[in-house]
Structure formats: structure tokens, C-alpha cells
Design an enzyme around this catalytic site. Structure first.
Site, PDB file in Angstrom:
ATOM      1  CG  ASP A  51      -5.183   4.007   5.349  1.00 54.30           C
ATOM      2  OD1 ASP A  51      -5.430   5.325   5.115  1.00 54.30           O
ATOM      3  OD2 ASP A  51      -5.025   3.153   4.095  1.00 54.30           O
TER       4      ASP A  51
ATOM      5  CE1 TYR B 174       2.636   5.081   4.674  1.00 50.33           C
ATOM      6  CE2 TYR B 174       3.326   6.592   2.881  1.00 50.33           C
ATOM      7  CZ  TYR B 174       2.682   6.480   3.992  1.00 50.33           C
ATOM      8  OH  TYR B 174       1.614   7.348   4.268  1.00 50.33           O
TER       9      TYR B 174
END
Lengths: 245, 245
Positions: free
Chosen positions: A52, A110
Site C-alpha cells: 500500500d 512482513y
């Protein structure tokens, strides 16, 4: 020739990975423009994950088919000489024709960093979410145990109108607790839109005592975004690595 | 009440420590404006060292006399709530009336980081000078041995018209060599304008073989700026700490 590129970027100044609108503000857009010029024909870049806006990457992976053959190091250095300082190709490898960075990825890691102390390190301000409150890492760990495994993560997906399957597998969630920071590492086969940030926001609310660790079970079952916690900001999140077989 | 403040800042967006021109672009200017508003009268801030434009600080020290008495932590948190994210007060201590951050400092530590590899870490781009060539750390060490001690450092001072004494004492210069980085630590009682950066630029030229380690002796003796090396850029330099008795 198909090339596998490993890319590192500071997401702060970009609208995310995926090409859209002003292509100069997306990582994919910047790479496609640059590689097309270098190659003399239109080059498509396939990324392993769509980070994002504002999310960082230590080792995003993508692939691109070029019409000419390059020495790997020379291609890396040539691309880097045209990239801005906040994006770098850290590695280039020749790949089999059928290699696809997204379809062949078997796992992604992540990391999310949360600052829980009083005075933030100014040099890390763009890479750590400055929450500024103590959190119970134990409660967050207990909560995370209900998330590990294969579940329908619809409640943790920002896209309300998601029609594709929302079942994903989280292989592992681990925590490193430092004096003034909690670092959460997520490992799984794929994540929905904003999923890691919504899970992190929910874990923070649990660590602060606003929700119970067990509430995770109800949130999952409800499949209702509004039952989960807030979306933790992009700057604390980094795509750490992508695994292939 | 006199307060000793320890300040950390990312120098990238600032014209340095010392108040001048647009005070909003200097660290001293920002602190004086903020403390004067907080105190209701004009407050002067004395810094231990005047870092140049773009130079960072992990623990700059300054002092300021306020008309009211504050709880130390409360003062720290109040100041931080008004400061931008790239400046932070990391510590506040009540100090004796006669404490002066610059005059009482007995030593300062500066660190300079040089990247010598091929692909720079994008997350450290603002804190490491991207030189991008291998350097002989051994030659740099030999050269540094001629700089340690008390010397007239006029050749390493950017101010041509410096009328004040240019004799300074460097207590120590040490090196940490990593795979793709050399970190130099300087410790001394005081440094001239741009002195650390000119010494670093000279050591880099020596490490690259453009000058010999022994040339340092001639450069010192010449007292001529043009004989020394280039001024290494500000972004690799950080004022690490300030010592008091």
C-alpha cells in the site's frame, strides 16, 4: 530473457507498489518506465505483493522480460543509476521463462514495528509507528495464537466488496519485545488488502486492554470489518522478504 | 532555573544548529521560539556545538534558563509535543546556575559513516555518505595517527579568515570497518568550522590512494586549506555525544 529483481524501497513518498494514476508515484510505474526505456520496448513488471501507499519493502521481488540479455550485476547497477535514492535494486538474477514473481511465491514475511516508549528515536520516525503507550505483549501473543492457521480473514480486509475468496493461511506471528518497542513478524502465503495493518491495529487494542485476546475468535467468525480494530498506519510496515521454492 | 537539555535531531531539513536568517530552519531558532512562548519571556538557548546545515545529532546538549520551575519529565514531554518529528528532547535535567553547555563541555564525539559498497541501504541513505568505492581502512588509520594530538588544524578549517586560534586537540580517531561501510569516530575537546568533514574527506582521498597517509604531516604544517582534501558531505556526520566533568 526473464529477470528476477529484488527491490528495496522507502515507501514514504509513493502511492504504493501498483501502477495507477501518476505512475511516477508508484514503484511499479517507475520501474516499468525505466525498463521500457532501457529495453526500447514496453516492459511489464510483475510484483510479488502489492504494498500500500507508504509501506516499505526490504526485499520485494518482481520479474520482467527484457528483449536483450544482460549481465546480472550490470543490469542491477544500470537500473540503480536511474532510480531515485529511496528505491534500489539489491539483486538481479536470470530466471526461467515461466517464473512469475507473484504466482510462484510460496510465502511472504512482513514486519510491523510499534514504538511504546516516551521519546521516539528521530532517525526511525518514518519506519516505526509512534504509539507512545505501553502494551501487553503477552496479551498480543495470546491473541495472535487464534489468528495463526487457515481462516476466513474477511473481518480483517479493508475491501468491503471483496468478491474473491478471503481465506488465507498465516503460518506464524512472532514478537520481539524491546524496552520501548514491539516488533511483530507475520509469515503467510498471502495477505488481503490492509490485512496486516488491520490485524496489527487489533492486536494493539488488545495489548492496551480495549479488547480481550479471545475477542479475536468472535471477530474472525463475524466476518465484519467493523468488529476488528483500527488500521495501523503504513509507515510501521515493511515487506521483509518473499520466499520461492 | 537553569535546565540542561539533550537533543536529538535529523539535520536534513535544517540550516544547522545556530540561529540565523529564517529561525524556523535552525534547531536553536526553533527551540528558542518554543521555550520563549512556554516561558512567557525571551529564552536564550546555549548549544554545546554548532552543527552545520544537514549534520545530525544523537545527543546535542544545550542549556536554557526558564523563569518557572518544571518537573524534568514534564518539561521534556511538553517541549516534544510542540517539536516536529525530526527533533526530540531526549533528556531534561536541572542544572546549576553557572552551567553553560558550551563552556563546560570537556569533549565531543562525532561519528562519520561512509558507504563503500555497490548498493546502498535505502533506509540509511540520509545518514551515510554514499561513496560507492572500496577504501583502504589501514591507510586511513595510519593517516589518522598523525592527526591525533594537539595541532594547529588551520588547513582543516573552512573559514579562511579565522582570526581566533586554530589549535585543537583530537584525543582519538577510531575506525569500525564493516563489509560495505567505514565508520569513523572522532573524540576531541573542540572542532573548527567543517573540520571533521574536511578531515574525513582527506582520509577518504588517502583511503582511495590519491594521497599518502604521510601527506597529513605536510598538510598540517602548510596550514593551507587547499592542501587538504574535499569536504565530505553533511549527511554522513552526526554529533554523537557531549561530555561534561
Amino acid at each position: 530473457m526473464n529477470y528476477k529483481l529484488t527491490i528495496s524501497y522507502d515507501g514514504k513518498s509513493y502511492d504504493g507498489w501498483q501502477k495507477q494514476g501518476n505512475t511516477d508515484r508508484t514503484i511499479q510505474g517507475k520501474l516499468e518506465t525505466l525498463l521500457s526505456r532501457l529495453d526500447g520496448s514496453e516492459v511489464k513488471v510483475q510484483g510479488a505483493g502489492r504494498t500500500d501507499a507508504g509501506v516499505h519493502a526490504k526485499a520485494q521481488v518482481c520479474n520482467a522480460v527484457l528483449s536483450s540479455k544482460w549481465n546480472e550485476e550490470e543490469l542491477r547497477d544500470t537500473i540503480n543509476s536511474y532510480l531515485p535514492m529511496d528505491i534500489a535494486v539489491t539483486d538481479v538474477k536470470e530466471a526461467p521463462d515461466r517464473f512469475h514473481a507473484r504466482l510462484n511465491a510460496v510465502g511472504k514475511t512482513y514486519k510491523y514495528r510499534i514504538f511504546t516508549g516516551k521519546v521516539m528515536n528521530v532517525f526511525e520516525r518514518n519506519y516505526v509507528f509512534n504509539y507512545g503507550k505501553k502494551l501487553s505483549c503477552d496479551k498480543m501473543k495470546t491473541a495472535s495464537s487464534y489468528l495463526i492457521g487457515t481462516h476466513d480473514f474477511k473481518a480483517f480486509c479493508a475491501n468491503k466488496h471483496m468478491k474473491k475468496p478471503t481465506v488465507r493461511t498465516i503460518e506464524d506471528i512472532s514478537f520481539i519485545q524491546k524496552e520501548d518497542e514491539i516488533e511483530i513478524t507475520y509469515y503467510g502465503n498471502g495477505f488481503l488488502y490492509n490485512m496486516v495493518r488491520i490485524i496489527t491495529g487489533t492486536l494493539i487494542e488488545i495489548g492496551e486492554g480495549k479488547k480481550t485476546p479471545e475477542s479475536i475468535k468472535d471477530i474472525l467468525e463475524s466476518k465484519e470489518r467493523s468488529n476488528a480494530g483500527f488500521t495501523a498506519p503504513a509507515n510501521g510496515l515493511i515487506l521483509w522478504s518473499v520466499d520461492y521454492e
